[in-house]
Scaffold this active site. Structure first.
Site, mmCIF file in Angstrom:
data_model
loop_
_atom_site.group_PDB
_atom_site.id
_atom_site.type_symbol
_atom_site.label_atom_id
_atom_site.label_comp_id
_atom_site.label_asym_id
_atom_site.label_seq_id
_atom_site.Cartn_x
_atom_site.Cartn_y
_atom_site.Cartn_z
ATOM 1 N N PRO A 299 -1.028 2.831 -6.815
ATOM 2 C CG PRO A 299 0.622 2.553 -5.199
ATOM 3 C CD PRO A 299 -0.599 1.891 -5.776
ATOM 4 C CB CYS A 300 -0.025 6.693 -10.835
ATOM 5 S SG CYS A 300 0.548 8.201 -10.023
ATOM 6 C CD GLN A 301 4.027 6.642 -6.902
ATOM 7 O OE1 GLN A 301 3.261 5.718 -7.144
ATOM 8 N NE2 GLN A 301 4.043 7.246 -5.730
#
Length: 170
Positions: free
Chosen positions: A53-55
């Site tokens: 995940p990049c958040q």
């Protein structure tokens, strides 16, 4: 498929992506939550592909980096690599990972690869410039991503995947 490769398994926890994978790859198991990788079955894996995940790394987010449980999955990816020891690794994320934690987060990830014995190279690529047969562009919008390629034998082999010889001559 064009390369003749077959997936061994997937690791997906969300219902809709899991259903899509099951539809397109009915014979490939979904091992689920990647934090439970120690419980996964043994398997011979040549290439470990992951895009955690990049958040937590995105400049549009809170920038908690590895302190965020989602960001910490990048280190879980390293644990999976350590367990299965594939010859090749491919990991992708947003360009914000390069500056997250003043660069320390990405440095920790790369340092982890080195500790596992992988040579690696990384590059920012933009999907709008990817060419696909029959289409001028793969996607119609700018979509920059950091790609890290690792190889258990040499960083030169990893770099050869990301850097075309023609582009290095000038």
């Amino acid at each position: 498929h064009p390369l003749g490769w077959s997936p061994v398994a997937f690791s997906e926890v969300d219902a809709f992506p899991s259903a899509v994978l099951a539809h397109h790859y009915p014979g490939v198991p979904n091992w689920g939550d990647m934090t439970k990788f120690q419980e996964w079955p043994d398997a011979a894996i040549d290439l470990l592909v992951g895009g955690t995940p990049c958040q937590s790394f995105s400049v549009a987010g809170l920038r908690k980096g590895l302190a965020d449980p989602r960001g910490n999955l990048a280190l879980t990816y390293l644990g999976i690599a350590d367990r299965y020891r594939p010859e090749w690794l491919l990991w992708e994320n947003v360009p914000g990972v390069l500056s997250s934690g003043a660069g320390r987060d990405f440095g920790a990830f790369l340092g982890g690869l080195a500790e596992l014995g992988y040579g690696f190279a990384y590059r920012v690529l933009d999907a709008q410039y990817v060419r696909v047969d029959g289409l001028g562009r793969a996607v119609a919008q700018r979509r920059r991503r950091v790609f890290v390629v690792g190889n258990s034998r040499s960083w030169r082999r990893a770099a050869a995947v990301l850097f075309e010889p023609e582009s290095l001559s000038g």
